[in-house]
Structure formats: structure tokens, C-alpha cells
Design an enzyme around this catalytic site. Structure first.
Site, PDB file in Angstrom:
ATOM      1  N   HIS A  93      37.213  28.524  54.531  1.00  0.00           N
ATOM      2  CA  HIS A  93      37.274  27.764  55.758  1.00  0.00           C
ATOM      3  C   HIS A  93      36.645  26.515  55.613  1.00  0.00           C
ATOM      4  O   HIS A  93      35.495  26.305  55.182  1.00  0.00           O
ATOM      5  CB  HIS A  93      36.768  28.451  56.968  1.00  0.00           C
ATOM      6  CG  HIS A  93      37.024  27.801  58.363  1.00  0.00           C
ATOM      7  ND1 HIS A  93      36.240  26.779  58.704  1.00  0.00           N
ATOM      8  CD2 HIS A  93      38.158  28.094  59.160  1.00  0.00           C
ATOM      9  CE1 HIS A  93      36.697  26.482  60.118  1.00  0.00           C
ATOM     10  NE2 HIS A  93      37.969  27.115  60.090  1.00  0.00           N
ATOM     11  N   GLU A 141      44.082  22.520  57.393  1.00  0.00           N
ATOM     12  CA  GLU A 141      43.210  21.883  58.597  1.00  0.00           C
ATOM     13  C   GLU A 141      42.517  20.736  58.103  1.00  0.00           C
ATOM     14  O   GLU A 141      41.615  20.816  57.503  1.00  0.00           O
ATOM     15  CB  GLU A 141      42.452  23.060  58.939  1.00  0.00           C
ATOM     16  CG  GLU A 141      42.654  24.332  59.331  1.00  0.00           C
ATOM     17  CD  GLU A 141      41.728  24.958  60.129  1.00  0.00           C
ATOM     18  OE1 GLU A 141      42.126  25.613  61.358  1.00  0.00           O
ATOM     19  OE2 GLU A 141      40.595  25.409  59.738  1.00  0.00           O
TER      20      GLU A 141
END
Ligand code: G3P
Length: 222
Positions: A93, A141
Site C-alpha cells: 500500500h 491508487e
């Protein structure tokens, strides 16, 4: 048709821990049942085991270390999340970046135990690199939009399109998620129409006074 995945990352938000993590999981399970949508959550480690055992929705870890079990201290292995009942884990992430070697180790360890790897990426080039490992999902993202309240679906649909193309050129079996600023059914619909298999989101659900209402809106156009 399988529903796209709506994966809610509780991050380390105070509003996503303890009782509140249970409230969000309750909301996710309720909306999943009434809509037929697949809604997963990724809580912090402390909440992982209780949530896996109290709810039937898929529960993911936010990070996993790809090491074998044994003489290591302070790491969270795939066995640890597997015994806790997790469906899989986020890997790399944007707020928990790894080296390429570590990403591979984590993905391989998840795959060895048939758990779902959701490898996060920041652009189409890293998306293609992640796809080469054959994870269940690559989640694109753009970091500058994370937590901004500005939706990637509206602000940068091109990066979603390019990432879907890049991932599928490498491995058409890898599913694509997108995230950053996702907050409504419209954002989800745009993402799915652009070829993704769902969304990865956090603040719009975790910080909402009424997570049920936000989740109902998120699945409203599927
Ligand atoms: O993991 C999801 C995340 O990075 C997106 O966060 O708050 O922009 O939905 P948010």
C-alpha cells in the site's frame, strides 16, 4: 456475474478501530446481504481475528511479511493472518511501501496458501510490474489523491484505463481495483465501466457518521 469488490481499508484511523471496526463490519455485512455486492474490509491487525470470526464478509490484512514462520520477531507472517481467518492481504500500500523483492515474497507466500494478494501500485508502469507476479488483484491508487476527497474516477480516469490495459497485457487473469477519493456510487460505476473489478477505499466510509448510508450509496449503481 460476480459483483465487483468494494474493499474498505480501515487504515489506522481512530474511527476504524475496536468497537468502531465492528460497527463498520456490521454495516458492510448488512449492505452486502441486502445488495448482493461483495464488500470486504481491511482492519488493523488487532481487530483482524475477531472480525474474521464474527463476520462472513471477506476480511483482509493491510500488510503481510512474506517470511516463513520461525525465529523472526515483530513480523506478521501469512500463517498468522491465515490462522486469524483472513481472506488475503493488501501488499505494498502507498502508506506501507515495500521493495520489489519484498512484494514478490509476500505475494508468493499468499499464493502458496491460496490467499488473495491485493498489490497496490501508483501508476500503470508499477501496475504492469505487479501484474507480472500474478496476484489476485492489482489496485491502482494515485498517491496524491489518497484521502483527498477527490475521486480518481473523476479526476484521473485515464490512469485507470491505462492501468487496466497495462495489467491485462501482462496477465489478463489479474483483476484490477482502483482507489483514492472514492466516495459514491457514481465513482464506483465509473471505475467499473472503465474495466476495473472494484474499488479500494477508506476515508469516505471509515470517517462517515453513518457508514451504512455511504455503503448503500457505493453499491447503488452496480
Ligand atoms: O486504501 C485505500 C486508500 O488508500 C484510499 O483512501 O481515503 O482516499 O479512500 P481514501
Amino acid at each position: 456475474m460476480t459483483s465487483p469488490l468494494i474493499l474498505v481499508n480501515l487504515k489506522t484511523y481512530k474511527e476504524g478501530m475496536g468497537n468502531r471496526a465492528h460497527q463498520i463490519a456490521t454495516a458492510a455485512q448488512l449492505v452486502a446481504r441486502e445488495s448482493g455486492a461483495v464488500i470486504g474490509i481491511a482492519p488493523g491487525y488487532i481487530d483482524l481475528h475477531p472480525l474474521c470470526h464474527h463476520f462472513t464478509i471477506p476480511v483482509y490484512a493491510q500488510h503481510v511479511d512474506g517470511y516463513e514462520p520461525g525465529a523472526k520477531t515483530g513480523h506478521v507472517t501469512v500463517d498468522a493472518i491465515r490462522f486469524a481467518g483472513a481472506a488475503g492481504s493488501l501488499v505494498n500500500h502507498s502508506e506501507r511501501r515495500l521493495t520489489l523483492a519484498e512484494i514478490e515474497l509476500s505475494v508468493r507466500a499468499l499464493q502458496a496458501h491460496k490467499l488473495s494478494a491485493v498489490v497496490c501500485s501508483n501508476n500503470e508502469i508499477t501496475s504492469a510490474g505487479a501484474a507480472a507476479l500474478g496476484p489476485a488483484y492489482v489496485a491502482i491508487e494515485p498517491p496524491e489523491l489518497i484521502g483527498s476527497g477527490i475521486s480518481v474516477s473523476k479526476a484521473n480516469p485515464e490512469i485507470i484505463k491505462r492501468s487496466v490495459t497495462a495489467v491485462h497485457a501482462v496477465n489478463p487473469k489479474v483483476k484490477v481495483l482502483t482507489g483514492a477519493g472514492i466516495q459514491s456510487g457514481e465513482c464506483v460505476k465509473i471505475a467499473v465501466d472503465l474495466g476495473t473489478d472494484g474499488v479500494l477505499l477508506a476515508s469516505s466510509v471509515v470517517k462517515a457518521p453513518d457508514p451504512v448510508a455511504v455503503l448503500r450509496d457505493l453499491v447503488s449503481k452496480l
